[in-house]
Design an enzyme around this catalytic site. Sequence first.
Site, PDB file in Angstrom:
ATOM      1  N   ASP A  32      -9.611  36.393  -7.806  1.00 17.37           N
ATOM      2  CA  ASP A  32     -10.220  36.772  -8.982  1.00 17.37           C
ATOM      3  C   ASP A  32     -11.158  35.853  -9.205  1.00 17.37           C
ATOM      4  O   ASP A  32     -10.999  34.632  -9.270  1.00 17.37           O
ATOM      5  CB  ASP A  32      -8.978  37.014  -9.868  1.00 17.37           C
ATOM      6  CG  ASP A  32      -9.698  37.898 -11.245  1.00 17.37           C
ATOM      7  OD1 ASP A  32      -9.246  38.855 -11.324  1.00 17.37           O
ATOM      8  OD2 ASP A  32     -10.540  37.346 -11.928  1.00 17.37           O
ATOM      9  N   ILE A  33     -12.469  36.342  -9.837  1.00 16.41           N
ATOM     10  CA  ILE A  33     -13.244  35.500 -10.143  1.00 16.41           C
ATOM     11  C   ILE A  33     -13.249  34.670 -11.454  1.00 16.41           C
ATOM     12  O   ILE A  33     -13.889  33.623 -11.625  1.00 16.41           O
ATOM     13  CB  ILE A  33     -14.727  36.306 -10.367  1.00 16.41           C
ATOM     14  CG1 ILE A  33     -16.159  35.573 -10.147  1.00 16.41           C
ATOM     15  CG2 ILE A  33     -14.719  36.956 -11.674  1.00 16.41           C
ATOM     16  CD1 ILE A  33     -17.060  36.529  -9.882  1.00 16.41           C
ATOM     17  N   ASN A  89      -3.342  47.168 -14.467  1.00 15.13           N
ATOM     18  CA  ASN A  89      -3.725  47.710 -15.733  1.00 15.13           C
ATOM     19  C   ASN A  89      -4.514  48.938 -15.655  1.00 15.13           C
ATOM     20  O   ASN A  89      -5.135  49.418 -14.676  1.00 15.13           O
ATOM     21  CB  ASN A  89      -4.796  46.945 -16.427  1.00 15.13           C
ATOM     22  CG  ASN A  89      -4.224  45.417 -16.602  1.00 15.13           C
ATOM     23  OD1 ASN A  89      -3.317  45.188 -17.246  1.00 15.13           O
ATOM     24  ND2 ASN A  89      -4.924  44.284 -16.323  1.00 15.13           N
ATOM     25  N   GLN A  96      -8.037  47.368 -18.807  1.00 16.11           N
ATOM     26  CA  GLN A  96      -8.606  47.527 -17.573  1.00 16.11           C
ATOM     27  C   GLN A  96     -10.103  47.678 -17.795  1.00 16.11           C
ATOM     28  O   GLN A  96     -10.767  48.296 -18.616  1.00 16.11           O
ATOM     29  CB  GLN A  96      -8.201  48.724 -17.129  1.00 16.11           C
ATOM     30  CG  GLN A  96      -8.994  48.997 -15.515  1.00 16.11           C
ATOM     31  CD  GLN A  96      -8.636  50.574 -15.011  1.00 16.11           C
ATOM     32  OE1 GLN A  96      -7.847  51.553 -15.652  1.00 16.11           O
ATOM     33  NE2 GLN A  96      -8.923  50.699 -13.861  1.00 16.11           N
ATOM     34  N   HIS A 102      -6.647  48.340  -8.683  1.00 16.92           N
ATOM     35  CA  HIS A 102      -6.076  46.927  -7.986  1.00 16.92           C
ATOM     36  C   HIS A 102      -5.007  46.627  -8.647  1.00 16.92           C
ATOM     37  O   HIS A 102      -4.600  46.910  -9.740  1.00 16.92           O
ATOM     38  CB  HIS A 102      -7.479  46.038  -8.329  1.00 16.92           C
ATOM     39  CG  HIS A 102      -7.916  46.026  -9.796  1.00 16.92           C
ATOM     40  ND1 HIS A 102      -8.691  46.702 -10.240  1.00 16.92           N
ATOM     41  CD2 HIS A 102      -7.551  44.922 -10.717  1.00 16.92           C
ATOM     42  CE1 HIS A 102      -8.774  46.303 -11.638  1.00 16.92           C
ATOM     43  NE2 HIS A 102      -8.201  45.221 -11.711  1.00 16.92           N
TER      44      HIS A 102
HETATM   45  P1  5GP Z   1      -8.754  44.645 -14.846  1.00 17.87           P
HETATM   46  O1  5GP Z   1      -9.057  44.009 -16.228  1.00 17.87           O
HETATM   47  O2  5GP Z   1      -9.652  45.762 -14.498  1.00 17.87           O
HETATM   48  O3  5GP Z   1      -7.258  44.889 -14.598  1.00 17.87           O
HETATM   49  O4  5GP Z   1      -9.149  43.444 -13.701  1.00 17.87           O
HETATM   50  C1  5GP Z   1     -10.412  43.241 -13.122  1.00 17.87           C
HETATM   51  C2  5GP Z   1     -10.563  41.794 -12.689  1.00 17.87           C
HETATM   52  O5  5GP Z   1     -11.430  41.642 -11.783  1.00 17.87           O
HETATM   53  C3  5GP Z   1     -10.423  40.731 -13.625  1.00 17.87           C
HETATM   54  O6  5GP Z   1      -9.214  39.696 -13.692  1.00 17.87           O
HETATM   55  C4  5GP Z   1     -11.757  40.139 -13.318  1.00 17.87           C
HETATM   56  O7  5GP Z   1     -12.029  38.706 -13.761  1.00 17.87           O
HETATM   57  C5  5GP Z   1     -12.134  40.426 -11.956  1.00 17.87           C
HETATM   58  N1  5GP Z   1     -13.194  40.434 -11.492  1.00 17.87           N
HETATM   59  C6  5GP Z   1     -14.476  41.179 -12.175  1.00 17.87           C
HETATM   60  N2  5GP Z   1     -15.475  41.132 -11.497  1.00 17.87           N
HETATM   61  C7  5GP Z   1     -15.554  40.661 -10.295  1.00 17.87           C
HETATM   62  C8  5GP Z   1     -16.196  40.219  -9.004  1.00 17.87           C
HETATM   63  O8  5GP Z   1     -17.372  40.467  -9.099  1.00 17.87           O
HETATM   64  N3  5GP Z   1     -15.236  39.408  -8.119  1.00 17.87           N
HETATM   65  C9  5GP Z   1     -14.038  39.169  -8.239  1.00 17.87           C
HETATM   66  N4  5GP Z   1     -13.379  38.323  -7.296  1.00 17.87           N
HETATM   67  N5  5GP Z   1     -13.420  39.631  -9.270  1.00 17.87           N
HETATM   68  C10 5GP Z   1     -13.817  39.985 -10.205  1.00 17.87           C
END
Ligand code: 5GP
Length: 116
Positions: A32-33, A89, A96, A102
């Site tokens: 995760d970034i 999420n 999300q 994911h």
């Molecule tokens: P969500 O909030 O949708 O469950 O999680 C999305 C996740 O993706 C977040 O933890 C966010 O930090 C990560 N993320 C967003 N953009 C990128 C990206 O370009 N690269 C990576 N490796 N992670 C990302």
Amino acid sequence: MERDDCIFCQVISGKLPSKMEYEDEYLAIFWDINPQAPTHLLIVPKKHVSRFSEFTDDDFDLMGKMMDAARKIALKLNLNEKGFRLVINEGRDSGQSIFHVHLHLLSGRRLMWPPG
Ligand code: 5GP
Ligand code: ZN
């Protein structure tokens, strides 16, 4: 099918850089970034599915592969010794932010429960 407007489709195709931990025909696992724990991996199907509830019966194997990959990577990184958490999420109330499904794998610190 790859979606041009989807960040994770772009990570999977290599158009966006990532720290890739594992890849096969069906899955990509990358870091995760913006990590929320010392170990924060994302287990992502290569097929674009926007949200967990949009999986269908045809995705039964794919869902199993995601869980199996999470188990194997947790064992490989010895995360089972101290523990870890798997999270999906979905939708507004969950926070999300990327609409390509994911599985988060979080480990390396004491995680709060109930979650914030
Ligand atoms: P969500 O909030 O949708 O469950 O999680 C999305 C996740 O993706 C977040 O933890 C966010 O930090 C990560 N993320 C967003 N953009 C990128 C990206 O370009 N690269 C990576 N490796 N992670 C990302
Ligand atoms: Zn996508």
